[in-house]
Motif scaffolding. Sequence first.
Motif: not given
Length: 321
Positions: A53-67
């Motif tokens: 779940d931590g990896r899922t949150i990390g990917r989502a965080r950086w996905t939004l940060a890129k946008e």
Amino acid sequence: MRRAVPLLLVLASGLALTACGQQADPPESPARPTSSDDPRFQPLAAYDISEDDGRTIGRARWTLAKECMARLGFDSLKNLATDPVPAWPQRPSGTGVAVLIAYHTSGDLRYGVQDAGKAARYGYEVARADYERTYPDKKWTLSEYLALTGEFVGDDPKSVRGHRIPKRGCLGEADREIYGSNLQDRIDPVLDLESESLRQGKRDTAWNKADKAWSDCMRKAGYRYATPEDAATGRDRDRQELEEQLNTPGYDPDEPSALEKKTATADARCKQRTGYVRTVHAIDVRVQQRLIAKNRTKLEEQRDWNRDAVRRAGDIIEDQD
């Protein structure tokens, strides 16, 4: 699981500021242990975020940060890889600010170094080495760093390319979408109780006896420390390490000194010889179980909060596929 690169201590012109690091998943390890005989087993971990779940949150965080970064004019970051997620951004060197990083540890490092092989290679920097192997490092410009983190010092600009930097930067903006607030603004009862468990455990007579047995073993190896924490801090090594730094061409300040490695290796071996980890882990488990019983409501609320964040993170990633 422990999700954080630890606190950053930022020093500039005599000004001391603290800024929280990334709430990211830790280096990969086997599935969460369920046996109380396993020294990695921590009862409080049941209320924390799992590694997956931590990896899922990390990917989502950086996905939004890129946008967010693209919105601020950093188009070159649109293709930044998010699996694995990048290391938490570090302020670029040469900007008049020194950053000291202390890596939070848990799991098989909760009671200090235990693996003599790793200690011989990394000294007391095993947590840092594990983190650096897991998360790709990337050099950031000062503008990128400020836009990502919103960690300002002194006269740092609060806007980039004509755009105001969001509170706590693009990564902070991502956290608010995932969690509903910034992690730095919320007290995590799991973290608090993990620390409280150690504080209470170290007052136990059996823990003190384990420290004494370890200390006696270290004395036979030529070291005088009352506790493993004293050895890890190593104030007595400062002078010799400074001399090594001054007299070694091409000295790498991130590389542990030879003395630190020898000390850490002896530390790990004495823990093994005296059964130190087995003893203190049993005490720690009992204390955690008592703390859970007293704080079950807020721990369950934290677990529900984490689950909601993981669900939102999953939706964010799915929307990108």
